[in-house]
Design a protein around this motif. Structure first.
Motif, PDB file in Angstrom:
ATOM      1  N   ASN A 231       0.773  -1.009  -0.226  1.00 25.07           N
ATOM      2  CA  ASN A 231       0.311  -0.315   0.010  1.00 25.07           C
ATOM      3  C   ASN A 231       0.544   1.890   0.067  1.00 25.07           C
ATOM      4  OD1 ASN A 231      -2.435  -1.457   0.144  1.00 25.07           O
ATOM      5  ND2 ASN A 231      -2.252  -1.308   2.312  1.00 25.07           N
ATOM      6  N   LEU A 232       2.053   1.683  -0.907  1.00 26.16           N
ATOM      7  CA  LEU A 232       2.107   2.317  -0.781  1.00 26.16           C
ATOM      8  C   LEU A 232       2.202   3.514  -2.058  1.00 26.16           C
ATOM      9  CD1 LEU A 232       6.426   0.881  -0.991  1.00 26.16           C
ATOM     10  CD2 LEU A 232       4.949   1.350   1.258  1.00 26.16           C
ATOM     11  N   ILE A 233       2.381   4.860  -1.575  1.00 26.83           N
ATOM     12  CA  ILE A 233       2.366   5.964  -3.131  1.00 26.83           C
ATOM     13  C   ILE A 233       3.886   5.909  -3.270  1.00 26.83           C
ATOM     14  CG2 ILE A 233       2.537   8.521  -3.062  1.00 26.83           C
ATOM     15  CD1 ILE A 233       1.299   7.822  -0.371  1.00 26.83           C
ATOM     16  N   GLN A 234       3.107   5.274  -5.140  1.00 24.78           N
ATOM     17  CA  GLN A 234       4.539   5.881  -5.747  1.00 24.78           C
ATOM     18  C   GLN A 234       4.518   7.548  -5.657  1.00 24.78           C
ATOM     19  OE1 GLN A 234       5.062   2.656  -9.044  1.00 24.78           O
ATOM     20  NE2 GLN A 234       4.640   4.566 -10.562  1.00 24.78           N
ATOM     21  N   ILE A 235       5.693   7.391  -6.395  1.00 28.84           N
ATOM     22  CA  ILE A 235       6.160   8.918  -6.770  1.00 28.84           C
ATOM     23  C   ILE A 235       7.173   9.254  -7.942  1.00 28.84           C
ATOM     24  CG2 ILE A 235       5.780   9.885  -4.826  1.00 28.84           C
ATOM     25  CD1 ILE A 235       8.604   9.793  -3.952  1.00 28.84           C
ATOM     26  N   ASP A 236       6.818  10.295  -9.157  1.00 33.65           N
ATOM     27  CA  ASP A 236       8.003   9.973  -9.411  1.00 33.65           C
ATOM     28  C   ASP A 236       9.535  11.355  -9.673  1.00 33.65           C
ATOM     29  OD1 ASP A 236       6.512  12.525 -10.131  1.00 33.65           O
ATOM     30  OD2 ASP A 236       6.161  12.436 -12.310  1.00 33.65           O
ATOM     31  N   ILE A 274      11.592   6.356 -10.137  1.00 33.37           N
ATOM     32  CA  ILE A 274      10.523   5.684  -9.645  1.00 33.37           C
ATOM     33  C   ILE A 274      11.110   5.339  -7.606  1.00 33.37           C
ATOM     34  CG2 ILE A 274       8.208   3.693  -8.786  1.00 33.37           C
ATOM     35  CD1 ILE A 274       8.705   2.713 -11.884  1.00 33.37           C
ATOM     36  N   GLY A 275       9.700   6.694  -7.359  1.00 36.49           N
ATOM     37  CA  GLY A 275      10.286   6.597  -5.217  1.00 36.49           C
ATOM     38  C   GLY A 275       8.694   5.383  -4.968  1.00 36.49           C
ATOM     39  N   PHE A 276       9.010   5.128  -3.786  1.00 36.94           N
ATOM     40  CA  PHE A 276       7.933   4.936  -2.905  1.00 36.94           C
ATOM     41  C   PHE A 276       8.590   6.038  -1.483  1.00 36.94           C
ATOM     42  CE2 PHE A 276       8.411   1.584  -5.773  1.00 36.94           C
ATOM     43  CZ  PHE A 276       7.779   1.992  -6.674  1.00 36.94           C
ATOM     44  N   ALA A 277       6.669   6.139  -1.083  1.00 34.93           N
ATOM     45  CA  ALA A 277       6.348   6.607   0.660  1.00 34.93           C
ATOM     46  C   ALA A 277       5.807   5.555   1.259  1.00 34.93           C
ATOM     47  CB  ALA A 277       6.247   8.079   0.637  1.00 34.93           C
TER      48      ALA A 277
END
Length: 292
Positions: A231-236, A274-277
């Motif tokens: 359930n992570l947030i994917q960010i650029d 691509i990063g994750f939070a």
């Protein structure tokens, strides 16, 4: 003897019509005689006429009809003024960074393992009035010593107060707090396309901000140690080593996530887009706060 009285003679004053002419002449000369006797009447009449003329001269003329050119010109002036005002206003990213800066923490670690001594850096964020610091667990979990540094220059040892391995989140308790504790404001959920900002210390460059958007939600990824984060947030927004544990912000400078890692299909530790939070609704509970 009777006396006879003779009626007196009526004096002749002139030819018939003389009296009428005199009357007429008398009427014709009455007003000029009065004006000559009252010169202030002439002055008053002249003043009244002059005042009326001046009043008519000072009265605003009817405005000319409004043309399309006039409308376009006024709209253009308004748009230019608005553009100048917007150019002077600080950017959303600037405001977001200014909001989070007093709450941002630099984390340095030292440790040893079978391969020898190691050190690392990461980021964290103050999340409550007691000074609790949220960060990513992998930043501090194997460290023998943890040091936190605040933006006012205060440095302090810290220990892990609680941990959530399933979500890669840890809460640190520092021995010493900064002179002024400024907790971050925690935000709500985000949507795909929401502008976000990752703040941390990538590659040892302290206090860095990168901008992007939420590119996906509810991502599941596998991380070192065989764990799977869900359930992570994917960010650029660009994230690199040193960003881990740092806050992910919305445009208002509110913390909406804790940066946990990046996609590395080539086993590289550098950002590839691509990063994750971890959502703050999940991470916040580790510091003793209610889920959001």
């Amino acid at each position: 003897m009777a006396r006879l009285t003779v009626p007196p003679e009526v004096p002749v004053v002139g030819e018939p019509g003389d009296s009428e002419e005199r009357v007429e002449n008398g009427h014709r000369g009455r007003w000029p005689d009065r004006l000559r006797q009252r010169p202030w009447l002439v002055v008053l009449a002249i003043a009244l006429v002059a005042g009326l003329v001046a009043l008519l001269a000072l009265r605003d003329p009817d405005p000319p009809p409004l043309t399309q050119r006039d409308v376009d010109a006024r709209v253009s002036v308004g748009l230019e003024a608005q553009a100048e005002e917007e150019a002077r206003a600080p950017a959303e990213a600037t405001l977001a960074f200014a909001t989070i800066q007093p709450s941002l923490v630099l984390i340095t670690t030292r440790g040893a393992n079978s391969e020898g001594e190691f050190g690392g850096t990461g980021a964290g964020v103050i999340v409550n009035a007691t000074g609790a610091i949220l960060t990513a667990l992998h930043v501090v979990e194997d460290a023998d010593s943890i040091t936190v540094a605040y933006t006012d220059g205060t440095r302090s040892p810290a220990t892990i107060a609680s941990a959530d391995p399933d979500n890669d989140i840890a809460a640190l308790e520092p021995e010493t707090l900064p002179e002024t504790v400024v907790p971050a404001v925690l935000g709500g959920g985000v949507q795909i396309g929401t502008p976000v900002y990752a703040v941390g210390h990538p590659l040892g460059l302290p206090g860095s901000l990168s901008a992007g958007v939420v590119s996906a939600l509810d991502r599941d990824v596998r991380v070192d140690g065989g764990r799977r984060l869900r359930n992570l947030i994917q960010i650029d927004a660009a994230v690199n080593p040193g960003n881990s544990g740092g806050p992910l912000l919305n445009a208002n400078g509110q913390v909406v996530g804790i940066v946990t890692g990046l996609a590395n299909p080539n086993d590289e530790s550098l950002f590839v887009g691509i990063g994750f939070a971890v959502p703050i609704a999940t991470a916040g509970g580790t510091a003793g706060g209610p889920p959001r």
